[in-house]
Design an enzyme around this catalytic site. Structure first.
Site, mmCIF file in Angstrom:
data_model
loop_
_atom_site.group_PDB
_atom_site.id
_atom_site.type_symbol
_atom_site.label_atom_id
_atom_site.label_comp_id
_atom_site.label_asym_id
_atom_site.label_seq_id
_atom_site.Cartn_x
_atom_site.Cartn_y
_atom_site.Cartn_z
ATOM 1 N N PRO A 10 0.797 -1.222 0.000
ATOM 2 C CA PRO A 10 0.000 0.000 0.000
ATOM 3 C C PRO A 10 0.832 1.275 0.000
ATOM 4 O O PRO A 10 1.867 1.356 0.659
ATOM 5 C CB PRO A 10 -0.828 -0.099 1.290
ATOM 6 N N ASN A 11 0.322 2.227 -0.748
ATOM 7 C CA ASN A 11 0.852 3.591 -0.853
ATOM 8 C C ASN A 11 2.148 3.692 -1.663
ATOM 9 O O ASN A 11 2.621 4.797 -1.935
ATOM 10 C CB ASN A 11 1.045 4.223 0.546
ATOM 11 N N ARG A 18 4.693 10.997 -2.726
ATOM 12 C CA ARG A 18 4.459 10.670 -1.322
ATOM 13 C C ARG A 18 5.668 11.080 -0.494
ATOM 14 O O ARG A 18 6.714 10.454 -0.583
ATOM 15 C CB ARG A 18 4.262 9.164 -1.202
ATOM 16 N N TYR A 23 10.740 9.350 1.136
ATOM 17 C CA TYR A 23 10.760 8.210 0.218
ATOM 18 C C TYR A 23 11.466 8.505 -1.110
ATOM 19 O O TYR A 23 11.631 7.595 -1.923
ATOM 20 C CB TYR A 23 9.323 7.736 -0.056
ATOM 21 N N ASN A 74 8.143 -5.439 -0.887
ATOM 22 C CA ASN A 74 8.064 -4.307 0.033
ATOM 23 C C ASN A 74 6.600 -4.247 0.454
ATOM 24 O O ASN A 74 5.764 -3.751 -0.300
ATOM 25 C CB ASN A 74 8.492 -3.002 -0.631
ATOM 26 N N ALA A 77 3.111 -0.647 4.788
ATOM 27 C CA ALA A 77 2.640 -0.688 6.180
ATOM 28 C C ALA A 77 2.214 -2.085 6.611
ATOM 29 O O ALA A 77 2.195 -2.387 7.811
ATOM 30 C CB ALA A 77 1.491 0.297 6.356
ATOM 31 N N GLU A 98 13.029 -9.096 1.473
ATOM 32 C CA GLU A 98 12.163 -8.010 1.970
ATOM 33 C C GLU A 98 12.908 -6.690 1.782
ATOM 34 O O GLU A 98 14.083 -6.580 2.160
ATOM 35 C CB GLU A 98 11.876 -8.262 3.450
ATOM 36 N N HIS A 100 12.735 -2.410 2.255
ATOM 37 C CA HIS A 100 12.138 -1.153 2.712
ATOM 38 C C HIS A 100 13.016 -0.032 2.179
ATOM 39 O O HIS A 100 14.247 -0.076 2.350
ATOM 40 C CB HIS A 100 12.094 -1.075 4.240
ATOM 41 N N ARG A 107 13.121 4.971 12.378
ATOM 42 C CA ARG A 107 11.861 5.719 12.331
ATOM 43 C C ARG A 107 11.019 5.416 13.580
ATOM 44 O O ARG A 107 11.544 4.983 14.598
ATOM 45 C CB ARG A 107 11.143 5.393 11.017
HETATM 46 C C1 DHK Z 1 7.100 1.775 3.187
HETATM 47 C C2 DHK Z 1 5.943 2.080 3.829
HETATM 48 O O1 DHK Z 1 4.836 2.339 3.142
HETATM 49 C C3 DHK Z 1 5.875 2.190 5.295
HETATM 50 O O2 DHK Z 1 4.596 1.877 5.817
HETATM 51 C C4 DHK Z 1 6.938 1.355 5.976
HETATM 52 C C5 DHK Z 1 8.296 1.298 3.910
HETATM 53 C C6 DHK Z 1 8.302 1.646 5.378
HETATM 54 C C7 DHK Z 1 9.570 1.635 3.169
HETATM 55 O O3 DHK Z 1 10.514 2.166 3.766
HETATM 56 O O4 DHK Z 1 9.660 1.308 1.983
HETATM 57 O O5 DHK Z 1 6.935 1.602 7.351
#
Ligand code: DHK
Length: 144
Positions: A10-11, A18, A23, A74, A77, A98, A100, A107
């Site tokens: 998600p996101n 974002r 990010y 990835n 959340a 995995e 991130h 964080r």
């Molecule tokens: C991406 C997200 O959307 C967050 O909810 C994670 C992760 C971290 C990232 O660092 O890619 O906490």
């Protein structure tokens, strides 16, 4: 060519727009293009999917049992909440990486634990979008 499934949760479809200070400026399309090119240099075939829906990610992981040699995920959340994604990954027999983008350990405390890490063969955090390429390089080694 070995098939690698790249899943983003998600996101992550909003990358570039974002919180770019956290990010980065790259979009998910940028990441997929760079990852696809890197996969080709490693002799791997990449299939990339993104969903904001937990069950959809679970279904794709289940299907990957028949179609993919390895998974890069990835979970966004869902890393911090999803036993369902962990259970699905536990049914997958190939290597799992995995990723991130951010260093989740630097964080908020609620980001420090990832359910997926209990299954992952490797975890890359805080390397920015380069993390996806690092994960591919590791998989090329693991898949021999
Ligand atoms: C991406 C997200 O959307 C967050 O909810 C994670 C992760 C971290 C990232 O660092 O890619 O906490």
């Amino acid at each position: 060519m070995k098939h690698v499934l790249l899943l983003n949760g998600p996101n992550l479809n909003m990358l570039g727009r974002r919180q770019p200070e956290i990010y980065g400026a790259e979009t998910l399309d940028d990441i997929i293009a760079a990852s696809t090119a890197h996969a080709q240099t490693l002799g791997l075939q990449l299939e990339a999917r993104q969903s904001n829906i937990e069950g959809e990610l679970v279904t794709w992981i289940q299907q990957a049992r028949e179609t993919a040699a390895a998974i890069i995920i990835n979970p966004g959340a869902y890393s911090h909440t999803s036993v369902a994604i962990l259970d699905a990954l536990n049914m997958f027999e190939g290597p799992v990486m995995e990723v991130h983008i951010t260093n989740i350990h630097k964080r908020e405390a609620f980001r420090h634990h990832s359910f997926v890490s209990a299954r992952a063969d490797g975890v890359i955090a805080g390397c920015g979008t380069q993390g996806y390429e690092l994960a591919l390089s590791r998989l090329a080694r693991l898949l021999g």
